[in-house]
Design an enzyme around this catalytic site. Structure first.
Site, mmCIF file in Angstrom:
data_model
loop_
_atom_site.group_PDB
_atom_site.id
_atom_site.type_symbol
_atom_site.label_atom_id
_atom_site.label_comp_id
_atom_site.label_asym_id
_atom_site.label_seq_id
_atom_site.Cartn_x
_atom_site.Cartn_y
_atom_site.Cartn_z
ATOM 1 N N ASP A 1 0.873 -1.165 0.000
ATOM 2 C CA ASP A 1 0.000 0.000 0.000
ATOM 3 C C ASP A 1 0.913 1.219 0.000
ATOM 4 O O ASP A 1 1.591 1.495 0.993
ATOM 5 C CB ASP A 1 -0.887 -0.018 1.247
ATOM 6 C CG ASP A 1 -1.792 1.200 1.346
ATOM 7 O OD1 ASP A 1 -1.648 2.130 0.536
ATOM 8 O OD2 ASP A 1 -2.645 1.223 2.249
ATOM 9 N N VAL A 2 0.956 1.949 -1.106
ATOM 10 C CA VAL A 2 1.934 3.031 -1.237
ATOM 11 C C VAL A 2 1.689 4.181 -0.261
ATOM 12 O O VAL A 2 2.563 5.027 -0.062
ATOM 13 C CB VAL A 2 1.996 3.580 -2.680
ATOM 14 C CG1 VAL A 2 2.530 2.533 -3.635
ATOM 15 C CG2 VAL A 2 0.634 4.115 -3.116
ATOM 16 N N LYS B 1 -1.750 15.371 -10.536
ATOM 17 C CA LYS B 1 -0.936 15.063 -11.712
ATOM 18 C C LYS B 1 -0.109 16.270 -12.169
ATOM 19 O O LYS B 1 0.998 16.104 -12.692
ATOM 20 C CB LYS B 1 -1.827 14.551 -12.845
ATOM 21 C CG LYS B 1 -2.439 13.182 -12.545
ATOM 22 C CD LYS B 1 -1.378 12.151 -12.194
ATOM 23 C CE LYS B 1 -1.936 10.768 -11.976
ATOM 24 N NZ LYS B 1 -0.892 9.759 -11.665
ATOM 25 N N ASN C 1 3.717 4.656 -10.416
ATOM 26 C CA ASN C 1 2.537 4.585 -11.267
ATOM 27 C C ASN C 1 1.234 4.504 -10.489
ATOM 28 O O ASN C 1 0.178 4.830 -11.024
ATOM 29 C CB ASN C 1 2.668 3.352 -12.187
ATOM 30 C CG ASN C 1 1.380 3.040 -12.921
ATOM 31 O OD1 ASN C 1 0.988 3.761 -13.845
ATOM 32 N ND2 ASN C 1 0.691 1.980 -12.498
ATOM 33 N N TYR D 1 -7.658 15.180 -8.988
ATOM 34 C CA TYR D 1 -6.795 14.393 -9.870
ATOM 35 C C TYR D 1 -5.884 15.310 -10.680
ATOM 36 O O TYR D 1 -4.675 15.063 -10.806
ATOM 37 C CB TYR D 1 -7.650 13.533 -10.801
ATOM 38 C CG TYR D 1 -6.862 12.495 -11.565
ATOM 39 C CD1 TYR D 1 -6.466 11.315 -10.949
ATOM 40 C CD2 TYR D 1 -6.502 12.699 -12.891
ATOM 41 C CE1 TYR D 1 -5.736 10.357 -11.637
ATOM 42 C CE2 TYR D 1 -5.773 11.750 -13.588
ATOM 43 C CZ TYR D 1 -5.390 10.581 -12.949
ATOM 44 O OH TYR D 1 -4.659 9.640 -13.636
ATOM 45 N N THR E 1 -8.188 1.524 -19.735
ATOM 46 C CA THR E 1 -7.701 0.791 -18.579
ATOM 47 C C THR E 1 -8.790 0.751 -17.513
ATOM 48 O O THR E 1 -9.877 1.322 -17.671
ATOM 49 C CB THR E 1 -6.456 1.465 -17.975
ATOM 50 O OG1 THR E 1 -6.833 2.728 -17.400
ATOM 51 C CG2 THR E 1 -5.382 1.691 -19.024
#
Length: 262
Positions: free
Chosen positions: A73-74, A171, A100, A167, A202
């Site tokens: 879990d990052v 980014k 990623n 988001y 995706t």
């Protein structure tokens, strides 16, 4: 393999091959991350494929012996340190880091909550920063490494009505962070670059291409007239991971079919 410049004897294998290298790819259980992990492994690297869904990683590794599945879990500092430490304990090095892992937020700004906004930034921006920082502290003096941050066209231009404020902020922040870390770590032998994907079908873009209205919107606004196909962005990551890009740092490599150039 044919030589690239007969005077130096440089070959394609020398430029793009990753034999003996060790890589980490986060968010590797699906989508673009899965493709990145497979591409780096196919180029010869041992790849620690990290994500929360260990069952998917195990299935991925069953088809590629160079993949090492790691549940991570990052957003957990303990997990991030475990991931980097495992590379050094088992393989003795960490040459390539692909940040990623990410998740989307709501498309409408008024639907963002304080906690939700912070959660998006934690996964998409802060987690990669902390993972890269710890990896940098473990890199032995005199060694080189390549860190690759995955951003998005949403971090470069507005894509309303698709996208989202949290988001986009995460980014866009990834691109600023890439430049700053490149500046701080360049003389330590660490290159830091970013890859900006356009619209790919995706798990994260679930529904975008299955709906004719949104799929048509992508086609109309992309110079190549279509979304990206599986594998069409893997070469960009391989390029930045390999010796083909040893004089490149602090840069943004856009793979979007011409979306942001229109």
């Amino acid at each position: 393999m044919s030589a690239i410049g007969s005077d130096t004897g440089t070959t394609l294998d020398n430029l793009f091959g990753l034999s003996g290298r060790v890589a980490v790819v986060t968010g590797a259980s699906s989508g673009l991350g899965m493709g990145f992990a497979n591409a780096l492994a196919d180029a010869g690297a041992t790849v620690y494929a990290a994500a929360r869904r260990l069952d998917r990683l195990a299935a991925l590794a069953a088809d590629n012996p160079r993949l090492v599945p790691v549940r991570c879990d990052v957003t957990s500092d303990e997990d991030r340190r475990m991931l980097v430490d495992r590379c050094y304990e088992q393989s003795g090095r960490l040459d390539v880091l692909v940040n990623n892992a990410g998740k989307p937020g709501p498309p409408h700004a008024e639907d963002e909550t304080v906690a939700g906004f912070a959660s998006i930034l934690e996964v998409n921006l802060a987690a990669g920063f902390h993972l890269a920082t710890y990896a940098a502290t473990r890199l032995p003096e005199g060694e080189r490494a390549s860190y690759i941050n995955i951003s998005s066209v949403i971090g470069l231009v507005s894509t309303a009505p698709i996208g989202g404020a949290s988001y986009a902020a995460s980014k866009a922040g990834t691109l600023g962070l890439t430049r700053e870390l490149a500046g701080q770590w360049g003389r330590k032998g660490i290159r830091v670059n970013a890859v900006v994907p356009g619209w790919f079908d995706t798990e994260m873009t679930d529904g975008l291409f299955g709906n004719e209205k949104s799929a048509g919107w992508v086609r109309r606004n992309t110079m190549l007239g279509r979304g990206g196909n599986a594998g069409e962005i893997d070469g960009a990551v391989l390029f930045l991971a390999s010796d083909a890009s040893t004089y490149m740092t602090g840069q943004t490599l856009i793979v979007d079919g011409g979306w942001t150039a229109r």
